[in-house]
Design an enzyme around this catalytic site. Sequence first.
Site, PDB file in Angstrom:
ATOM      1  CB  SER A 163      -0.875  -0.069   1.269  1.00 26.75           C
ATOM      2  OG  SER A 163      -1.617   1.089   1.451  1.00 26.75           O
ATOM      3  CE  LYS A 182      -0.158  -1.600   7.157  1.00 25.13           C
ATOM      4  NZ  LYS A 182      -1.047  -0.933   8.013  1.00 25.13           N
ATOM      5  CB  SER A 215      -7.339  14.314  -3.087  1.00 24.63           C
ATOM      6  OG  SER A 215      -7.446  14.074  -1.707  1.00 24.63           O
ATOM      7  CG  HIS A 243      -9.354  13.032  -5.607  1.00 24.71           C
ATOM      8  ND1 HIS A 243     -10.109  14.090  -5.168  1.00 24.71           N
ATOM      9  CD2 HIS A 243      -9.299  12.143  -4.574  1.00 24.71           C
ATOM     10  CE1 HIS A 243     -10.480  13.880  -3.913  1.00 24.71           C
ATOM     11  NE2 HIS A 243     -10.007  12.710  -3.529  1.00 24.71           N
ATOM     12  CB  THR A 271     -16.073   8.950  -6.079  1.00 24.55           C
ATOM     13  OG1 THR A 271     -17.249   9.371  -5.385  1.00 24.55           O
ATOM     14  CG2 THR A 271     -15.415  10.181  -6.693  1.00 24.55           C
ATOM     15  CE  LYS A 274     -13.823  12.365  -3.610  1.00 27.10           C
ATOM     16  NZ  LYS A 274     -14.391  13.001  -2.429  1.00 27.10           N
TER      17      LYS A 274
HETATM   18  C1  LIG Z   1      -8.664   8.859  -2.669  1.00 28.42           C
HETATM   19  C2  LIG Z   1     -10.066   8.692  -2.192  1.00 28.42           C
HETATM   20  N1  LIG Z   1     -10.638   7.481  -2.298  1.00 28.42           N
HETATM   21  C3  LIG Z   1     -11.902   7.286  -1.897  1.00 28.42           C
HETATM   22  C4  LIG Z   1     -12.660   8.324  -1.383  1.00 28.42           C
HETATM   23  C5  LIG Z   1     -14.077   8.047  -0.987  1.00 28.42           C
HETATM   24  O1  LIG Z   1     -14.933   8.405  -2.037  1.00 28.42           O
HETATM   25  P1  LIG Z   1     -16.474   8.718  -1.738  1.00 28.42           P
HETATM   26  O2  LIG Z   1     -16.556  10.182  -1.447  1.00 28.42           O
HETATM   27  O3  LIG Z   1     -17.229   8.300  -2.937  1.00 28.42           O
HETATM   28  O4  LIG Z   1     -16.825   7.901  -0.537  1.00 28.42           O
HETATM   29  C6  LIG Z   1     -12.086   9.609  -1.254  1.00 28.42           C
HETATM   30  C7  LIG Z   1     -12.792  10.779  -0.695  1.00 28.42           C
HETATM   31  O5  LIG Z   1     -13.886  11.045  -0.597  1.00 28.42           O
HETATM   32  C8  LIG Z   1     -10.761   9.801  -1.668  1.00 28.42           C
HETATM   33  O6  LIG Z   1     -10.172  10.992  -1.563  1.00 28.42           O
END
Ligand SMILES: Cc1ncc(COP(=O)(O)O)c(C=O)c1O
Length: 447
Positions: A163, A182, A215, A243, A271, A274
């Site tokens: 990770s 991990k 992000s 993102h 997602t 966004k």
């Molecule tokens: C890198 C990352 N993965 C997953 C998520 C989660 O996405 P969601 O807002 O759809 O729950 C976020 C932030 O919201 C994020 O910044």
Amino acid sequence: MKQCQTVEQLKQSPPVPAVAEKVDSSQKPCDYNGLFSATIEQLKAENKYRVFTPLSRIRGQFPAARNATDEQITVMCSNDYLGMGQHPAVLSAMHEALDSYGAGAGGTRNISGNTHAHLQLEAELADLHQKDAALVFSSCFVCNDATLATFPKLLGKDMVYFSDENNHASMIEGIRHSNVRKHVFRHNDVEHLESLLKSYPKSTPKIVAFESVYSMEGTIGPIGDICDISRKYGALTFLDEVHAVGLYGQRGAGVAERDGVMDKVDMITGTLGKGFGVFGGYLAGSASMIDCIRSRAPGFIFTTSLPPVVAAGAAASVRHLKTSQVERERHQANAAYMKQLLSSLGLPLMPSASHIVPVLVGNAQKCKAVCDKLMREHQMYVQPINYPTVPVGTERLRVTPSAVHTREQMDKFARALLTVWREMDMKLFQEVPDVHQLMAKSKQVAA
Ligand SMILES: Cc1ncc(COP(=O)(O)O)c(C=O)c1O
């Protein structure tokens, strides 16, 4: 095998002793409120207490919104990067779906909540990422958490996760819930990843989890290189493009599409909340993998499916961005303009390879004070980004000019920020320290 008791036998069972008989009356009950208050005090003392900013978005006028005192303000930190949350194609699809289907889905995907709107959305997403199939979740947080926690059920307890150290909390949680071994590799460091991968036999099941756009820093992962190394050592790749979806690539499939490496990535998560401006999360990948997750991930199975209205709005957004370039082009142009503008004024921009414009403050109280002044005195809204979202000493403003911000709004924001910076006696034209070193130092202190 233990037999179930009949109703008659149950009636004859001795009564359960009254609980009160066992209670030691000299003992006081737990002071629940005292414990909650102590936690809140501690969060405040450590500058970790979060203050949410009340906001009303104004339909069709994003980035304009109304604040707690009903003043009109400009939002400078939204993840509705392309303004799709107000796009006419999305709104009309949602109105239509509301009129056709009503409000909620009425059940889980397994029990009556598997609507045509969900199936259409999943087909759009599979096509977007050029994968066999896609699966929609309540959010991408749930998707990452549920999926990563489920893989040991499919690959065995000996599997290993790798990770990136800057991975989002949703992946960290999913890996933690998986209860398997991990390794954390240094941010975007392919050599470090390789040194960890090679310490396992090729046959050991492995998954490398990473992001495309990080992000909070705006860095971008070397997707092709990570996939090549992973394949060399027999690992699957799990890429979070949260993102980036909608924003990058000819059809909005993300950085993997922009870089021409989509076919190298095994699993992509994204997602719908966004760049696509609506709500929900998803996983795309091979038919067999999706079929397994569908049947084994509790976070997918045991929850009401998205309202069809939401699924229809998201599908309209994905469809629109497959062909329209205007939003992506404006977004990139606005991000470049904002970066250039703030740095020409001497504000400490952290280097960013993406649309994220992070301005380093380096102190939690100052970071909040800058944002409070921007809102109160200039009607500009940026949320302070403090620990634990980012390491101590790297507190920042995370400015996200969208595709629908005007030059005038961006100029006004830059002037406001400069004024606040001067009023608070903060330095301009200072060399920005290497943020990765700052972050590494801060992580050492925290450990
Ligand atoms: C890198 C990352 N993965 C997953 C998520 C989660 O996405 P969601 O807002 O759809 O729950 C976020 C932030 O919201 C994020 O910044």
